[in-house]
Design a protein around this motif. Structure first.
Motif, mmCIF file in Angstrom:
data_model
loop_
_atom_site.group_PDB
_atom_site.id
_atom_site.type_symbol
_atom_site.label_atom_id
_atom_site.label_comp_id
_atom_site.label_asym_id
_atom_site.label_seq_id
_atom_site.Cartn_x
_atom_site.Cartn_y
_atom_site.Cartn_z
ATOM 1 N N GLN A 109 0.841 -1.210 0.000
ATOM 2 C CA GLN A 109 0.000 0.000 0.000
ATOM 3 C C GLN A 109 0.871 1.254 0.000
ATOM 4 O OE1 GLN A 109 -0.307 1.716 3.306
ATOM 5 N NE2 GLN A 109 -2.243 2.843 3.186
ATOM 6 N N VAL A 110 1.926 1.271 0.820
ATOM 7 C CA VAL A 110 2.780 2.468 0.910
ATOM 8 C C VAL A 110 3.524 2.690 -0.409
ATOM 9 C CG1 VAL A 110 4.820 3.445 2.033
ATOM 10 C CG2 VAL A 110 3.050 2.415 3.391
ATOM 11 N N LEU A 111 4.018 1.602 -0.995
ATOM 12 C CA LEU A 111 4.762 1.762 -2.257
ATOM 13 C C LEU A 111 3.832 2.227 -3.376
ATOM 14 C CD1 LEU A 111 7.215 -1.298 -2.186
ATOM 15 C CD2 LEU A 111 7.669 1.080 -1.542
ATOM 16 N N ALA A 112 2.613 1.703 -3.401
ATOM 17 C CA ALA A 112 1.653 2.135 -4.430
ATOM 18 C C ALA A 112 1.296 3.606 -4.228
ATOM 19 C CB ALA A 112 0.395 1.264 -4.373
ATOM 20 N N GLY A 120 2.459 12.913 -9.104
ATOM 21 C CA GLY A 120 1.785 14.221 -9.039
ATOM 22 C C GLY A 120 2.725 15.370 -8.752
ATOM 23 N N GLY A 121 3.940 15.057 -8.300
ATOM 24 C CA GLY A 121 4.919 16.123 -8.065
ATOM 25 C C GLY A 121 5.094 16.527 -6.612
ATOM 26 N N ALA A 122 4.545 15.730 -5.690
ATOM 27 C CA ALA A 122 4.757 16.055 -4.269
ATOM 28 C C ALA A 122 6.220 15.807 -3.903
ATOM 29 C CB ALA A 122 3.851 15.189 -3.395
ATOM 30 N N GLN A 123 6.678 16.491 -2.875
ATOM 31 C CA GLN A 123 8.047 16.296 -2.394
ATOM 32 C C GLN A 123 8.098 15.353 -1.190
ATOM 33 O OE1 GLN A 123 6.471 19.203 -2.784
ATOM 34 N NE2 GLN A 123 7.721 20.657 -3.899
ATOM 35 N N PHE A 124 6.963 15.269 -0.458
ATOM 36 C CA PHE A 124 6.930 14.456 0.766
ATOM 37 C C PHE A 124 5.862 13.376 0.684
ATOM 38 C CE2 PHE A 124 9.117 18.140 2.339
ATOM 39 C CZ PHE A 124 9.942 17.663 3.361
ATOM 40 N N LEU A 125 6.212 12.203 1.208
ATOM 41 C CA LEU A 125 5.232 11.131 1.410
ATOM 42 C C LEU A 125 4.817 11.177 2.880
ATOM 43 C CD1 LEU A 125 3.796 8.469 0.508
ATOM 44 C CD2 LEU A 125 5.860 7.260 1.280
ATOM 45 N N ARG A 126 3.517 11.235 3.122
ATOM 46 C CA ARG A 126 3.031 11.175 4.497
ATOM 47 C C ARG A 126 2.420 9.809 4.754
ATOM 48 N NH1 ARG A 126 -1.617 13.150 7.346
ATOM 49 N NH2 ARG A 126 -1.694 10.924 7.835
ATOM 50 N N GLY A 127 2.265 9.454 6.013
ATOM 51 C CA GLY A 127 1.629 8.193 6.364
ATOM 52 C C GLY A 127 1.911 7.941 7.834
ATOM 53 N N LEU A 147 7.330 2.415 9.950
ATOM 54 C CA LEU A 147 8.413 3.377 9.679
ATOM 55 C C LEU A 147 9.380 2.800 8.647
ATOM 56 C CD1 LEU A 147 9.285 4.574 13.327
ATOM 57 C CD2 LEU A 147 7.934 5.807 11.610
ATOM 58 N N LYS A 148 9.628 1.501 8.765
ATOM 59 C CA LYS A 148 10.546 0.846 7.813
ATOM 60 C C LYS A 148 9.962 0.841 6.397
ATOM 61 C CE LYS A 148 12.933 -1.914 11.222
ATOM 62 N NZ LYS A 148 12.951 -3.181 11.967
ATOM 63 N N TYR A 149 8.652 0.651 6.294
ATOM 64 C CA TYR A 149 8.015 0.686 4.969
ATOM 65 C C TYR A 149 8.149 2.084 4.351
ATOM 66 C CZ TYR A 149 5.667 -3.668 6.425
ATOM 67 O OH TYR A 149 5.372 -4.937 6.856
ATOM 68 N N LEU A 150 7.986 3.102 5.211
ATOM 69 C CA LEU A 150 8.121 4.488 4.702
ATOM 70 C C LEU A 150 9.551 4.715 4.198
ATOM 71 C CD1 LEU A 150 6.153 6.437 7.485
ATOM 72 C CD2 LEU A 150 5.480 6.267 5.075
ATOM 73 N N ALA A 151 10.507 4.221 4.980
ATOM 74 C CA ALA A 151 11.910 4.399 4.594
ATOM 75 C C ALA A 151 12.189 3.677 3.270
ATOM 76 C CB ALA A 151 12.832 3.884 5.696
ATOM 77 N N THR A 157 11.691 5.977 -4.234
ATOM 78 C CA THR A 157 11.144 7.118 -4.985
ATOM 79 C C THR A 157 11.936 8.412 -4.826
ATOM 80 O OG1 THR A 157 9.766 7.708 -3.102
ATOM 81 C CG2 THR A 157 8.764 6.275 -4.775
ATOM 82 N N GLY A 158 12.722 8.509 -3.776
ATOM 83 C CA GLY A 158 13.427 9.766 -3.503
ATOM 84 C C GLY A 158 12.559 10.776 -2.773
ATOM 85 N N LEU A 159 11.297 10.400 -2.485
ATOM 86 C CA LEU A 159 10.422 11.309 -1.716
ATOM 87 C C LEU A 159 10.956 11.430 -0.291
ATOM 88 C CD1 LEU A 159 6.965 9.843 -2.810
ATOM 89 C CD2 LEU A 159 7.707 12.210 -3.223
ATOM 90 N N LYS A 160 10.758 12.601 0.318
ATOM 91 C CA LYS A 160 11.084 12.759 1.736
ATOM 92 C C LYS A 160 9.886 12.227 2.539
ATOM 93 C CE LYS A 160 14.496 15.251 0.195
ATOM 94 N NZ LYS A 160 15.037 14.272 -0.760
ATOM 95 N N ILE A 161 10.136 11.960 3.812
ATOM 96 C CA ILE A 161 9.094 11.358 4.662
ATOM 97 C C ILE A 161 8.679 12.301 5.788
ATOM 98 C CG2 ILE A 161 8.565 9.415 6.234
ATOM 99 C CD1 ILE A 161 8.985 8.546 3.291
#
Ligand code: PEP
Ligand code: MN
Length: 343
Positions: A109-112, A120-127, A147-151, A157-161
């Motif tokens: 789910q997090v990767l999708a 879409g061009g966001a800089q941060f992934l939230r969750g 937290l590990k899935y977010l990392a 993706t290079g997105l910040k968390i």
């Protein structure tokens, strides 16, 4: 601060007030009102917190004329703050977008979600990996596993968390995996937690409390900054009012107020602010138009199956359409020099 004496106050009462002010290490100045004497307090008002001035004999009431927060105040820091989070500037010329699911539910789910958010061009992934839920029986989050899935999503993706921390014990793991620590609305006045995130060495996003005034919110930011952490981002996420159609009432006037009162960047969260996915786009556009430094939005690969907040989460299609509009709007505002906060 000024202290307004009763019309009947005696010289002894006035001297008592002057003594209390001087004992606190401040200077007192007597002013003649039309019918009452007024005592002005000169110096750092925070020293007055130990004096119950309104309880002294002869005092009618006191009025605060300078703010109790200083580090967060524009008075003491006229230049707007730009926070650099691993190369992303928050409070700069371009809006910063933080998007992703309410809660981290699984690695898939997090990767999708991260793929959609990135597209879409966001800089941060939230969750959220630690979820502050109203009911103890609702899904509480995957904690360190989440937290590990977010990392992993950041790696891919290079997105910040950005993710929420709900307890003092949670600060260490969240700071290890996340680029920004989020303090949720329910913890805005958890002063012990605020002080500890003030020492964690990472930027903090402080959401407005469910029933917090702007003054209380900025004082909460002061708690974090007072511990040596200048990197505080504010987030307007709606407040409780008598309206029941929406989950909260998104207070966009807070953006203009905060920009006047403070130098800190401010993000708007129209997902929690409305509770309705259909309202995210109009409120996101309005937030950018009134000068917000960015947006936080909930996006889910399948909102109907979300374990939390599915009704205020965007589908990939709706998110991408919204982002197209946000980019056009902010580009237009930059090119036309349309800054709503210059007057
Ligand atoms: C969240 O962003 O996941 C959240 C719980 O928001 P809030 O603290 O604003 O309710
Ligand atoms: Mn949520």
């Amino acid at each position: 601060m000024v202290i307004i004496m009763n019309p009947e106050a005696t010289l002894e009462n006035i001297n008592g007030v002057i003594q209390a002010i001087e004992n606190a290490g401040l200077e007192a100045k007597i002013m003649e009102g039309a019918q009452q004497k007024i005592v002005g307090v000169i110096g750092d008002k925070t020293k007055m917190v130990t004096v119950a001035i309104d309880a002294l004999p002869g005092v009618d009431h006191s009025v605060s004329i300078s703010k109790s927060y200083k580090l967060a105040s524009r008075e003491f820091h006229p230049q707007s703050t730009v926070i650099n989070v691993a190369g992303v500037k928050i409070g700069g010329d371009e809006p910063v977008i933080m998007a992703g699911p309410c809660a981290v539910e699984s690695l898939e789910q997090v990767l999708a979600a991260a793929e959609i958010v990135k597209k879409g061009g966001a800089q941060f992934l939230r969750g959220g990996a630690y979820k502050p839920r109203t009911s103890p029986y609702s899904f509480q989050g995957l904690e360190v596993e989440g937290l590990k899935y977010l990392a992993e999503a950041r790696e891919k993706t290079g997105l910040k968390i950005i993710t929420e921390v709900t307890t003092v014990e949670g600060i260490e793991p969240v700071a290890e995996y996340s680029d920004i620590l989020q303090i949720g609305a329910r913890n805005m006045q958890n002063f012990g937690l605020l002080k500890e995130v003030g020492k964690c060495g990472k930027p903090v996003m402080l959401k407005r409390g469910l029933a917090a005034t702007i003054d209380e919110w900025l004082n909460a930011a002061e708690y974090i900054m007072n511990e040596g952490n200048p990197d505080v981002i504010l987030c307007e996420r709606g407040i409780r009012t008598y309206e029941t159609y929406t989950r909260n009432t998104l207070d966009l006037s807070a953006v203009a107020a905060v920009k006047h009162l403070s130098h800190l960047p401010i993000i708007v969260d129209p997902s929690h602010g409305t509770g309705k996915w259909r309202m995210i786009k109009p409120m996101a556009f309005a937030a950018i138009a009134c000068g917000a430094d960015g947006l936080m939005m909930e996006v889910h690969p399948n909102p109907a199956k979300a374990l939390s907040d599915g009704s205020q989460s965007l589908t990939a299609e709706n998110y991408l359409e919204l982002m197209d509009g946000v980019k056009k709007l902010s580009k237009f505002m930059r090119e036309e020099n349309l800054n709503p906060l210059t007057i």
